[in-house]
Design a protein around this motif. Structure first.
Motif: not given
Length: 1009
Positions: A297-298, A288-289, A284-285, A294
């Motif tokens: 990422r969500e 997100s990076k 997940l990191e 959007k």
């Protein structure tokens, strides 16, 4: 992404007319067809193309293969079968394999008729039959495999028709980027703004390439103008910024259309990239990076753009991040390390006419150099100066050099710096130099006398932050303020080069004598320069704090004539090798010629770029670029024998295979000096291994013709590495159609620093400077890695056939009577080899001694099969896990459970285990470079996708847990289980659900499923 539904052809048939057959290309040339999505792959399959069908008798027949319009079957024509039989239903497909991974394609009759990347197989039906196909190019294979894998996954997970989907994650994101750039909210933006926007999203792309693409699309849509609409912008972005090789990789691991979920990403990182301890939180990191949208990422989705960014990032570097910091044992004696050394660092050019400048020292120290040569001469104003050439345009004041060293000595590395003083100045100026060193360096100077009771030099850790002076010392009996010492080292060579050899030359020949002041002599402690006599004299009388310097010619003679003695000498004493004075152009010697003999300090001309300096710079990047690299154990251990000129594998050091696939290049610049050429280069890649003679090799890829800045090579290379700890891999990109200069870029990396999996190689210029956005996309796999450093998890794409047995051979002597006697022994020796190795493979573990896993590590079992330290069985509970489709659907295999915990490889117990593992992997349709986790995943996929729902039990009650079939299973699966049984019989504890079993703990303490 929505897939277009194409109707049957106008004549009612499903076969495309022959004159309209097309092939697919991943080339970036504007006029070529581009595959940048699964929709494009499906469209290509719906059109159909010619493939060669391979039968079990090794014959190949050309057939036209096409996907039905309803996308439920693949058909081929012509065929003797009924039209309803000459097809494979998509729902029956179990697996799609790339390469020669079925017995038919691996047969001897076909192995050399086509390259591995042009073959693929469709495994289908409950009996796991295979349809083996050969395409005209790897691009066609990629399109079919990508499309088939998508359809197999699509049929399993998505019930709605493919034409009814919503805009993809990627399309939505690109549209939102367009909306932000549409300042006027008119639905159109200027072409210039659109070009800059795409260039900002893909920095390495040329402006001319983007402009050409917009012109091409506007012309095709018959809508030329100074503005572009959102739809055209999305199309241009997808065509320009989609790298098909990465998209193919994403689809290969994706279980959900055109993005990676967290579990997909976790599987990719563990299985392919060799990462351990990966969690969904870590995935997940990453999302997100690197995921730009959007929504992605969500939801934890990594689409193609985010995936590409991740693969290009430093988090996915080919250089192992462990080696970006000091990771080696720094408590060994100083003589056990290679030391980064500079020669004539003050020169900016060649040795004869080059200018001297203080910036050369700053550059060398900034690169982690830990040994610097200072040649002291009488200065015009009573102060010593530093320079190396009689024609130097300038000289550097010694006081300024020492002040600079004081500032920069430990900026890049905290470990000891050695100043090699070559004294050519008078005694009064020597005293000034000594006073300057004491006053400026102060406590940093190491002045403690050597410990006479010790046998080795102190360690780099003990000498942290200290500066050592290497030079001559006055004889012990000399009590005067100055005395005479011999000058047989590089100072004498330098003096001859400067034309001063007659000054103070000794009568009758012999070493030249020079005056040395006591003040300068007292600064020398652990690095006292002494003349070299011979190896026997050094062994008997040389002290550990004394060191010898060798000219390049002298050291080369020792390396060729007595390499074992030189290696043994360097186990205890430091040796310094300096370039030949004949190198007036400041060219460099090959440091590997002396590293292989254990020479610690090989002085390099840092101002001269090229192959030799690439090797030196790349080599010392490991261990945190601290300037110290621990030598191989075989060169450090007192009781060991190593000859640097060995032409074969080394005793006690298992050879390893490097499987390197060069896939593509990105943003390659034109060679310097090629201004007369056009914009297009025709590059190829040379991969070089530098190390001991047995390892030195070079392979090159094909030339990518008219490929633009982003060529596709897609070529596999293989190297055998006999001494991995001393091997260096160098990539060189060259132009095959050059004018003036063929060099494009290079990158050099120690073999021990390679990370397996899909990686980008950051290319550098000839001077070692990074080239912005210029990379090579490669796949790295390493097999047979046993000991001698950290273990690598292995990747998917390495290729290696079954190991060929090595038989004893005889060589003719020319004496007929002797030759006849030994010729008759050849066949019995071959038979004995076969018998021995067959017994090793087939003998059950309980009937012979072998390696067993205990809580204290690996140890030999007795002939009865029991460990010598038998573990307690108290507390062990009989458990079994039924492995079935139903359990898999209920989520019994979380990422951290069985599949996430299986070992990525197992210790090798010899050729018997190797042959058994290769056989098991081949039956699973994988290469020998694959790890056992991939094999288990393959078997699990077969079980979960089977309509008959067979089940397999993995019984943990057994010491060596077997997999057993429950009920009838297909023949292929039965063969796989038999092969697994052979492996588990050879390697104890291999089937443990939690990796390598520590048998002296009950399973409950090790974690269960």
């Amino acid at each position: 992404m929505a897939l277009p539904l194409l109707p049957p052809w106008q004549d009612g048939s499903r076969q495309r007319p022959p004159h309209k057959k097309k092939t697919v290309s991943f080339s970036t040339m504007p006029n070529d067809r581009k595959i940048n999505s699964t929709a494009a792959c499906i469209s290509f399959m719906l059109e159909g193309c010619e493939l060669k069908k391979v039968r079990s008798n090794s014959r190949m027949y050309s057939r036209f293969f096409v996907l039905d319009a309803d996308m439920r079957s693949v058909r081929w024509e012509p065929s003797k079968k009924d039209s309803e039989k000459a097809k494979i239903e998509i729902k029956s497909v179990k697996e799609v394999r790339v390469g020669k991974k079925t017995p038919v394609l691996r047969s001897n009759g076909l192995s050399d008729q086509f390259p591995d990347e042009c073959a693929f197989s469709i495994i289908y039906g409950d009996n796991y039959e295979s349809l083996d196909l050969v395409a005209s190019s790897a691009d066609v294979v990629s399109a079919w495999v990508m499309g088939l894998r998508y359809l197999v996954s699509y049929g399993k997970h998505t019930p709605e028709a493919p034409g009814t989907g919503h805009p993809s994650l990627r399309t939505s994101w690109i549209s939102s980027v367009f909306d932000l750039a549409d300042l006027e909210k008119s639905g159109r933006i200027p072409v210039s703004r659109a070009v800059q926007l795409i260039k900002a999203l893909n920095p390495g792309m040329k402006t001319s390439t983007i402009e050409l693409k917009f012109k091409e699309l506007q012309k095709a849509s018959e809508r030329p103008g100074a503005e572009v609409a959102c739809e055209l912008f999305v199309e241009a972005y997808c065509e320009l910024c989609t790298r098909p090789e990465i998209f193919f990789l994403l689809v290969q691991f994706s279980s959900n259309k055109e993005y990676l979920g967290l579990k997909d990403l976790l599987m990719f990182l563990e299985v392919e990239q060799g990462m351990e301890g990966v969690t969904e939180e870590k995935c997940l990191e990453i999302v997100s990076k690197y995921e730009p949208s959007k929504e992605g990422r969500e939801k934890g989705y990594l689409a193609i753009d985010g995936f590409t960014r991740y693969l290009l990032s430093s988090d996915c570097s080919i250089f192992d991040p462990q080696h970006r910091r000091v990771c080696q044992d720094m408590a060994q004696p100083l003589s056990h390390y290679y030391i980064s050394s500079a020669h004539s660092a003050c020169l900016l050019e060649d040795n004869f006419w080059g200018r001297s400048d203080i910036s050369g020292y700053i550059s060398a120290l900034g690169l982690g150099c830990r040994s610097i040569e200072l040649v002291l001469w009488d200065g015009p104003e009573g102060e010593p100066v530093v320079y190396t050439s009689p024609s130097a345009a300038s000289c550097v004041p010694f006081r300024a050099v020492v002040g600079l060293i004081d500032q920069h000595a430990f900026a890049a590395s905290a470990y000891p710096l050695i100043l090699c003083l070559v004294v050519r100045c008078s005694a009064p100026q020597q005293r000034l130099a000594a006073q300057c060193l004491r006053k400026t360096l102060g406590e940093k100077l190491y002045l403690e006398p050597p410990n006479p009771t010790a046998s080795y030099l102190p360690s780099p850790e003990q000498l942290k932050g200290r500066i050592l002076i290497k030079g001559k010392k006055l004889p012990p009996g000399c009590e005067d303020s100055e005395g005479e010492v011999s000058d047989e080292e590089e100072g004498w060579e330098l003096a001859r080069r400067l034309g001063q050899e007659d000054r103070e030359a000794p009568e009758g020949g012999g070493p030249r004598r020079v005056r040395l002041s006591r003040e300068l002599s007292e600064l020398v402690s652990l690095c006292q320069a002494v003349p070299f006599q011979d190896f026997e004299s050094s062994r008997r009388g040389q002290h550990y704090w004394e060191m010898c310097s060798f000219s390049e010619v002298e050291a080369g003679r020792f390396a060729n004539e007595c390499p074992a003695e030189l290696v043994s000498y360097n186990k205890r004493f430091l040796s310094h090798v300096y370039p030949s004075p004949m190198r007036i152009d400041a060219s460099n010697m090959n440091p590997q010629d002396f590293w292989k003999c254990g020479c610690q300090m090989v002085a390099m001309n840092y101002q001269t770029p090229g192959l030799m300096m690439d090797l030196n710079t790349g080599w010392f990047q490991q261990n945190g670029a601290c300037g110290y690299v621990l030598r191989p154990a075989i060169m450090r251990e007192e009781v060991s024998y190593f000859s640097a000129n060995a032409k074969d594998s080394l005793p006690g050091v298992p050879a390893q295979l490097l499987h390197l696939k060069v896939i593509s290049g990105q943003n390659l610049p034109k060679p310097k000096g090629s201004g007369a050429k056009g914009e297009v280069v025709e590059p190829y890649v040379c991969a070089e291994i530098h190390g001991i003679p047995a390892d030195c090799a070079e392979h090159r890829t094909k030339t990518a013709l008219q490929s633009g800045d982003n060529p596709v090579f897609d070529e596999s290379l293989e190297f055998q590495i006999n001494l991995p700890e001393l091997a260096v891999l160098r990539f060189v990109v060259l132009d095959d159609d050059y004018i003036g200069d063929e060099f494009i870029a290079q990158y050099t990396i120690p073999f021990e620093c390679l990370q397996p999996g899909y990686r980008h190689v950051p290319l550098q210029s000839l001077a070692g400077e990074p080239l912005p956005h210029a990379t090579l996309f490669v796949h790295v796999a390493i097999t047979d890695r046993r000991g001698g450093g950290k273990g690598h998890r292995r990747g998917l794409a390495g290729r290696r056939g079954r190991r060929v047995r090595e038989y004893t051979s005889t060589k003719a002597t020319g004496i007929k009577a002797i030759d006849e006697v030994f010729r008759t022994a050849t066949q019995p020796l071959r038979e004995a080899t076969d018998l021995r190795e067959n017994v090793q493979v087939r003998t059950p573990q309980r009937h012979r001694g072998a390696l067993a896993c205990t809580g204290r590590g690996w140890g030999w079992t007795t002939s009865g099969g029991e460990p010598r330290r038998a573990p307690s069985s108290r507390g062990m509970r009989v458990r079994s896990l039924v492995w079935s489709r139903e359990l898999g659907q209920r989520g019994m295999f979380p990422a951290g459970g069985l599949l996430g915990a299986l070992p990525g490889g197992a210790p090798d117990t010899g050729l018997c285990l190797q042959n058994a593992l290769v056989s098991f992997k081949e039956l699973c349709g994988l290469t020998p470079a694959a790890n056992m986790k991939q094999c288990i995943l393959t078997v699990a996929a077969w079980l979960l996708h089977s309509d008959s729902a067979p089940s397999v039990t993995l019984n943990l009650a057994e010491r060596y847990p077997p997999m057993e079939a429950q009920g009838p299973i297909p023949d292929l699966l039965r063969k796989v289980l038999t092969a697994y049984e052979t492996v588990s019989a050879i390697l104890p504890g291999f089937g443990s659900l939690r990796g390598r079993r520590h048998w002296d703990h009950p399973p409950a303490q090790n974690g269960g499923p």
